[in-house]
Design a protein around this motif. Structure first.
Motif, short mmCIF file in Angstrom:
data_model
loop_
_atom_site.label_atom_id
_atom_site.label_comp_id
_atom_site.label_asym_id
_atom_site.label_seq_id
_atom_site.Cartn_x
_atom_site.Cartn_y
_atom_site.Cartn_z
N TRP A 34 0.83 -1.21 0.00
CA TRP A 34 0.00 0.00 0.00
C TRP A 34 0.86 1.26 0.00
O TRP A 34 0.49 2.28 -0.62
N LYS A 39 -0.98 5.22 -1.57
CA LYS A 39 -2.17 5.48 -0.74
C LYS A 39 -1.82 5.56 0.74
O LYS A 39 -2.45 6.28 1.50
N TRP A 40 -0.83 4.78 1.17
CA TRP A 40 -0.38 4.81 2.58
C TRP A 40 0.82 5.74 2.60
O TRP A 40 1.91 5.37 2.22
N SER A 54 -0.54 6.39 11.24
CA SER A 54 -0.39 6.38 9.79
C SER A 54 -1.24 7.48 9.16
O SER A 54 -2.26 7.90 9.72
N ILE A 56 -3.21 7.91 5.63
CA ILE A 56 -3.66 7.15 4.46
C ILE A 56 -4.53 8.04 3.59
O ILE A 56 -5.46 8.69 4.08
#
Ligand SMILES: O=C(O)CC1=CCC(=O)O1
Length: 96
Positions: A34, A39-40, A54, A56
């Motif tokens: 990811w 996206k991450w 995180s 995201i």
């Protein structure tokens, strides 16, 4: 949409070292997939805790859920999600 996600990991005491190592390896593979997709965006360890914070960048709550629930350790996490948007006083155009 940008989401700040805090994941607290709770590993069952009954797990063997081999089982834990297997989960950690698959967790790394999944989250790095990811991260490479873009996206991450950020993954930080919370100092002193088996937790991460995180950032995201998902298209929708459904996609965010798809990303988070793809993690092998997902069933063993307490997760807090905060949806954020640009602050009017922020001096940068982009949030991430
Ligand atoms: O914080 C952890 O160790 C759990 C985790 C989530 C994504 C990842 O790579 O590790």
């Amino acid at each position: 949409m940008i989401y700040v996600v805090e994941m607290d990991v709770n590993i069952p005491e009954s797990w063997s070292e081999d089982k834990l190592a297997d989960y950690i390896k698959r967790e790394q593979e999944t989250s790095q997939k990811w991260q490479k997709s873009g996206k991450w965006v950020y993954l930080w360890r919370v100092a002193g805790k088996y937790s991460n914070i995180s950032v995201i960048d998902a298209e929708s709550p459904d996609e965010l859920h798809q990303i988070i629930s793809s993690l092998p350790l997902f069933p063993y996490m307490n997760i807090k999600v905060t949806s954020v948007c640009k602050h009017p006083n922020a001096i940068r155009e982009t949030m991430i």
